[in-house]
Design a protein around this motif. Structure first.
Motif, PDB file in Angstrom:
ATOM      1  N   ARG A 167       0.837  -1.201   0.000  1.00 35.08           N
ATOM      2  CA  ARG A 167       0.000   0.000   0.000  1.00 35.08           C
ATOM      3  C   ARG A 167       0.875   1.257   0.000  1.00 35.08           C
ATOM      4  NH1 ARG A 167      -0.538   1.346   5.673  1.00 35.08           N
ATOM      5  NH2 ARG A 167       0.023  -0.492   6.882  1.00 35.08           N
ATOM      6  N   PRO A 168       0.248   2.432  -0.129  1.00 33.23           N
ATOM      7  CA  PRO A 168       1.033   3.659  -0.237  1.00 33.23           C
ATOM      8  C   PRO A 168       1.966   3.854   0.955  1.00 33.23           C
ATOM      9  CG  PRO A 168      -1.272   4.113  -0.738  1.00 33.23           C
ATOM     10  CD  PRO A 168      -1.196   2.689  -0.288  1.00 33.23           C
ATOM     11  N   ASN A 169       3.151   4.386   0.673  1.00 35.14           N
ATOM     12  CA  ASN A 169       4.052   4.855   1.720  1.00 35.14           C
ATOM     13  C   ASN A 169       4.788   3.782   2.522  1.00 35.14           C
ATOM     14  OD1 ASN A 169       4.896   7.480   2.362  1.00 35.14           O
ATOM     15  ND2 ASN A 169       4.071   7.221   4.433  1.00 35.14           N
ATOM     16  N   VAL A 170       4.699   2.534   2.125  1.00 34.81           N
ATOM     17  CA  VAL A 170       5.408   1.490   2.870  1.00 34.81           C
ATOM     18  C   VAL A 170       6.896   1.444   2.514  1.00 34.81           C
ATOM     19  CG1 VAL A 170       3.386   0.007   3.238  1.00 34.81           C
ATOM     20  CG2 VAL A 170       4.748  -0.251   1.155  1.00 34.81           C
TER      21      VAL A 170
ATOM     22  N   LYS B  87       8.016   1.246  -1.149  1.00 35.05           N
ATOM     23  CA  LYS B  87       8.246   0.501  -2.401  1.00 35.05           C
ATOM     24  C   LYS B  87       9.291   1.195  -3.280  1.00 35.05           C
ATOM     25  CE  LYS B  87       3.944   0.765  -3.596  1.00 35.05           C
ATOM     26  NZ  LYS B  87       3.435   1.457  -2.395  1.00 35.05           N
ATOM     27  N   SER B  88       9.119   2.508  -3.475  1.00 34.88           N
ATOM     28  CA  SER B  88      10.070   3.225  -4.333  1.00 34.88           C
ATOM     29  C   SER B  88      11.467   3.170  -3.744  1.00 34.88           C
ATOM     30  CB  SER B  88       9.672   4.689  -4.497  1.00 34.88           C
ATOM     31  OG  SER B  88       8.364   4.789  -4.957  1.00 34.88           O
ATOM     32  N   THR B  89      11.545   3.295  -2.421  1.00 40.80           N
ATOM     33  CA  THR B  89      12.850   3.236  -1.759  1.00 40.80           C
ATOM     34  C   THR B  89      13.497   1.875  -1.999  1.00 40.80           C
ATOM     35  OG1 THR B  89      11.910   4.682  -0.072  1.00 40.80           O
ATOM     36  CG2 THR B  89      14.026   3.662   0.439  1.00 40.80           C
TER      37      THR B  89
ATOM     38  N   ALA C 213       8.003   7.217  -8.544  1.00 42.23           N
ATOM     39  CA  ALA C 213       6.685   6.834  -9.057  1.00 42.23           C
ATOM     40  C   ALA C 213       5.994   8.077  -9.604  1.00 42.23           C
ATOM     41  CB  ALA C 213       5.864   6.222  -7.942  1.00 42.23           C
TER      42      ALA C 213
ATOM     43  N   PHE D 128      -0.564   5.597  -5.907  1.00 44.14           N
ATOM     44  CA  PHE D 128      -0.874   4.191  -5.736  1.00 44.14           C
ATOM     45  C   PHE D 128      -2.090   3.780  -6.569  1.00 44.14           C
ATOM     46  CE2 PHE D 128      -3.211   0.862  -3.533  1.00 44.14           C
ATOM     47  CZ  PHE D 128      -2.242  -0.118  -3.542  1.00 44.14           C
TER      48      PHE D 128
ATOM     49  N   LYS E 137      11.235  -0.817   7.063  1.00 41.78           N
ATOM     50  CA  LYS E 137      11.416   0.220   8.107  1.00 41.78           C
ATOM     51  C   LYS E 137      11.694  -0.429   9.462  1.00 41.78           C
ATOM     52  CE  LYS E 137       8.201   3.216   5.613  1.00 41.78           C
ATOM     53  NZ  LYS E 137       7.221   4.309   5.672  1.00 41.78           N
TER      54      LYS E 137
ATOM     55  N   ASP F 297      14.380  -0.646  10.836  1.00 47.73           N
ATOM     56  CA  ASP F 297      15.318   0.245  11.542  1.00 47.73           C
ATOM     57  C   ASP F 297      14.596   1.258  12.432  1.00 47.73           C
ATOM     58  OD1 ASP F 297      15.354   3.070   9.671  1.00 47.73           O
ATOM     59  OD2 ASP F 297      14.582   1.261   8.734  1.00 47.73           O
ATOM     60  N   ALA F 298      13.333   1.545  12.081  1.00 49.19           N
ATOM     61  CA  ALA F 298      12.653   2.671  12.734  1.00 49.19           C
ATOM     62  C   ALA F 298      11.764   2.257  13.909  1.00 49.19           C
ATOM     63  CB  ALA F 298      11.827   3.422  11.697  1.00 49.19           C
TER      64      ALA F 298
ATOM     65  N   SER G 261      15.461  -2.976   5.971  1.00 55.14           N
ATOM     66  CA  SER G 261      15.398  -1.523   5.876  1.00 55.14           C
ATOM     67  C   SER G 261      15.796  -1.153   4.456  1.00 55.14           C
ATOM     68  CB  SER G 261      16.343  -0.860   6.881  1.00 55.14           C
ATOM     69  OG  SER G 261      16.445   0.519   6.567  1.00 55.14           O
ATOM     70  N   ALA G 262      14.830  -0.738   3.674  1.00 55.34           N
ATOM     71  CA  ALA G 262      15.118  -0.355   2.292  1.00 55.34           C
ATOM     72  C   ALA G 262      16.017   0.869   2.289  1.00 55.34           C
ATOM     73  CB  ALA G 262      13.816  -0.073   1.537  1.00 55.34           C
ATOM     74  N   LEU G 263      15.766   1.761   3.251  1.00 51.55           N
ATOM     75  CA  LEU G 263      16.509   3.020   3.329  1.00 51.55           C
ATOM     76  C   LEU G 263      17.986   2.770   3.611  1.00 51.55           C
ATOM     77  CD1 LEU G 263      15.690   6.004   3.130  1.00 51.55           C
ATOM     78  CD2 LEU G 263      15.523   6.037   5.626  1.00 51.55           C
TER      79      LEU G 263
HETATM   80  N1  LIG Z   1      13.015   4.572   8.496  1.00 44.69           N
HETATM   81  C1  LIG Z   1      12.771   4.108   7.283  1.00 44.69           C
HETATM   82  N2  LIG Z   1      12.050   4.844   6.427  1.00 44.69           N
HETATM   83  C2  LIG Z   1      11.829   4.352   5.191  1.00 44.69           C
HETATM   84  C3  LIG Z   1      12.336   3.090   4.789  1.00 44.69           C
HETATM   85  N3  LIG Z   1      11.931   2.859   3.503  1.00 44.69           N
HETATM   86  C4  LIG Z   1      11.220   3.947   3.129  1.00 44.69           C
HETATM   87  N4  LIG Z   1      11.138   4.848   4.135  1.00 44.69           N
HETATM   88  C5  LIG Z   1      10.461   6.153   4.099  1.00 44.69           C
HETATM   89  O1  LIG Z   1       9.075   5.954   3.924  1.00 44.69           O
HETATM   90  C6  LIG Z   1       8.501   6.973   3.114  1.00 44.69           C
HETATM   91  C7  LIG Z   1       7.757   6.348   1.944  1.00 44.69           C
HETATM   92  O2  LIG Z   1       8.670   5.678   1.106  1.00 44.69           O
HETATM   93  P1  LIG Z   1       8.378   5.423  -0.445  1.00 44.69           P
HETATM   94  O3  LIG Z   1       9.486   4.593  -0.955  1.00 44.69           O
HETATM   95  O4  LIG Z   1       8.063   6.696  -1.148  1.00 44.69           O
HETATM   96  O5  LIG Z   1       7.043   4.576  -0.318  1.00 44.69           O
HETATM   97  P2  LIG Z   1       6.122   3.975  -1.477  1.00 44.69           P
HETATM   98  O6  LIG Z   1       5.590   2.703  -0.967  1.00 44.69           O
HETATM   99  O7  LIG Z   1       6.862   3.952  -2.763  1.00 44.69           O
HETATM  100  O8  LIG Z   1       4.964   5.043  -1.523  1.00 44.69           O
HETATM  101  P3  LIG Z   1       3.890   5.324  -2.706  1.00 44.69           P
HETATM  102  O9  LIG Z   1       4.662   5.830  -3.874  1.00 44.69           O
HETATM  103  O10 LIG Z   1       2.998   6.349  -2.056  1.00 44.69           O
HETATM  104  O11 LIG Z   1       3.152   4.064  -2.989  1.00 44.69           O
HETATM  105  C8  LIG Z   1       9.678   7.846   2.683  1.00 44.69           C
HETATM  106  O12 LIG Z   1       9.709   8.976   3.529  1.00 44.69           O
HETATM  107  C9  LIG Z   1      10.879   6.941   2.893  1.00 44.69           C
HETATM  108  O13 LIG Z   1      12.044   7.682   3.154  1.00 44.69           O
HETATM  109  C10 LIG Z   1      13.109   2.337   5.729  1.00 44.69           C
HETATM  110  O14 LIG Z   1      13.600   1.235   5.481  1.00 44.69           O
HETATM  111  N5  LIG Z   1      13.280   2.897   6.956  1.00 44.69           N
END
Ligand SMILES: Nc1nc2c(ncn2[C@@H]2O[C@H](COP(=O)(O)OP(=O)(O)OP(=O)(O)O)[C@@H](O)[C@H]2O)c(=O)[nH]1
Ligand SMILES: Nc1nc2c(ncn2[C@@H]2O[C@H](COP(=O)(O)OP(=O)(O)OP(=O)(O)O)[C@@H](O)[C@H]2O)c(=O)[nH]1
Length: 442
Positions: A184-187, A189-191, A243, A247, A296, A298-299, A328-330
């Motif tokens: 879903r949004p913001n999890v 995926k793009s990262t 993206a 979503f 996430k 890590d968070a 942790s994708a980040l």
């Molecule tokens: N702490 C932490 N934050 C993360 C991690 N992966 C992604 N984020 C944060 O989560 C937020 C959403 O990440 P995106 O990669 O844009 O998420 P998405 O699923 O592609 O979102 P949509 O494009 O809305 O579907 C961003 O602020 C990222 O920096 C992680 O592993 N750890």
């Protein structure tokens, strides 16, 4: 790519009834999975050997300006924009209404093929109804009865006829698995996509033009090839992928259909939501191999981690076949392990299961725990062979196999998974009764 059929119409014309009928063929495959609730608005259907996606928009009011109706209209607009073909349902008993006319006006501008479907047409004067609805300016109305099934198969064949059949072109092994990253949004995926593609070589990634095919991005990681199936129209900006669309459930479902392995991304900081469960359920229904990435990691603190484990055990119990990774994708942590599981899931989904080994595994399973007696009949399982791949289908032959309880099917699944080390893919078990146990009785 599988065509997407979107159902539109005012409330109460029978969209849910038609949706159920269009997607029913697949239900049996995932019946009774503990914890699985199906999304009532998105489904897979099949007619002959053709798969399609079906989307049921909730009662659509294109003139609604605010409130829940407006939100529903917004979602319906997105579905219309992503449809391959639109079915506009009207109620043959109620006749043409002003609400129908508003929707018709909107659909005439949709730039998509629209079929006008008159539902509840059983036993009514078709000529009169046709004349009434012809005035909507969407061509000849097609009469059906969603409740009784009349005309539904013909309808699907007609609307799918212009779409090329999927020539399931053999995916060559050296291209590696086709992977869809969904969630879903913001999890994150793009990262995750950027972490996967970022530093490593992206192999000749061409932006396609206006084809309706899903975009695939080949890449290499750890000396292995993968192909990423895009879910959101990724665009490369500078060094990162971004993206361009928000979503989209339809894009997600299309990618699930298209890929070999689904990576379901969850957000460790959030509880498991219905949307997570629905996306997971769709992957299961499609029979896809699956790996879960709890992102996430890590968070979050230990309390949150424990709570999440409980939440997952409760709400995603039907994914027990899959491997879960805390990542942790980040920070690029846990990625190597995640890809190993993608490889394993792909191998499991495409495994060759030889008849003698399958039969031996079956006999061992039955020796440990015999199938329960059903009435007078004692089920006898004689041998097993592989009936398909992706997901693996195991066909069991024997007598009196018609009423094997789901709990025993689950037990057999676990036995086969252990025997062949099939972690990461759902299994389908089918029974063939070779001989009628009552035939020799009098
Ligand atoms: N702490 C932490 N934050 C993360 C991690 N992966 C992604 N984020 C944060 O989560 C937020 C959403 O990440 P995106 O990669 O844009 O998420 P998405 O699923 O592609 O979102 P949509 O494009 O809305 O579907 C961003 O602020 C990222 O920096 C992680 O592993 N750890
Ligand atoms: N006679 C008849 N009734 C039908 C047929 N299809 C659906 N119905 C009935 O029409 C009513 C509405 O059906 P639904 O499928 O819930 O309609 P819907 O368009 O999904 O309605 P919303 O969920 O409100 O958007 C129900 O009472 C159905 O039983 C049909 O082919 N013939």
């Amino acid at each position: 790519m599988k065509p997407t059929i979107v159902l539109v119409g005012r409330p109460n014309v029978g969209k849910s009834t038609l949706f159920n009928r269009l997607t029913r063929t697949r239900d049996a495959l995932v019946a009774d999975q503990p914890g699985l609730t199906r999304d009532r608005h998105y489904g897979i259907g099949r007619v002959g050997d053709r798969d399609y996606l079906v989307v049921d928009t909730a009662g659509f009011d294109p003139v609604a300006k605010d409130g829940i109706m407006h939100e529903m209209a917004r979602q319906a607009e997105q579905a219309i924009a992503e449809a391959d073909v639109l079915l506009f349902l009207v109620d043959g008993r109620a006749g043409r209404t002003p609400h129908d006319e508003n929707i018709a006006a909107r659909l005439r501008r949709a730039g998509r093929p629209v079929h006008l479907v008159v539902n509840k047409a059983e036993g009514i004067d078709r000529a009169m109804v046709a004349a009434d609805f012809h005035a909507l300016g969407l061509g000849d109305p097609l009469p059906v009865s969603a409740a009784h099934g009349d005309g539904v198969k013909q309808l699907v064949e007609l609307v799918l006829a212009p779409f090329p059949t999927d020539d399931e072109k053999e995916h060559s092994d050296d291209e590696g698995p086709k992977v869809a990253i969904v969630g879903r949004p913001n999890v994150g995926k793009s990262t995750l996509v950027n972490t996967l593609l970022g530093e490593e070589r992206v192999i000749a990634f061409d932006m396609p033009g206006t084809t309706r095919d899903a975009i695939s991005i080949p890449f290499e990681r750890g000396g292995k090839r993968y192909t990423l199936i895009d879910t959101a129209g990724l665009r490369r900006r500078g060094k990162v992928f971004e993206a361009v669309e928000k979503f989209s459930v339809i894009k997600t479902l299309q990618a699930v259909q298209e890929c070999n392995v689904v990576v379901l991304v969850l957000d460790a900081a959030q509880d498991i939501s219905d949307q997570d469960a629905h996306i997971a359920g769709f992957a299961l229904e499609a029979g896809r191999a699956l790996v879960v990435a709890i992102n996430k990691w890590d968070a979050v603190d230990n309390y949150r981690r424990d709570r999440l484990e409980t939440d997952i055990a409760r709400k995603l119990a039907f994914l027990s076949f899959a491997r879960f990774h805390r990542i942790s994708a980040l920070k690029a942590e846990g990625i190597v392990g995640l890809l190993k599981s993608v490889d394993a899931a792909y191998s499991a989904a495409t495994a060759n299961l030889a008849t003698p080994r399958l039969t031996r595994a079956l006999q061992q399973a039955v020796a440990r725990q015999a199938p329960p007696r059903h009435g007078l009949a004692r089920p006898k399982m004689r041998y097993a062979h592989q009936g398909g791949m992706n997901p693996p289908v195991i066909v069991i032959h024997g007598n009196a196999l018609d009423d094997i309880p789901q709990s025993y099917v689950r037990y057999l699944e676990r036995c086969f998974m252990d025997a062949f080390d099939l972690k990461g893919t759902p299994l389908r078990i089918q029974f063939r009764t070779t001989q009628n146990p009552y035939a020799t009785r009098n």
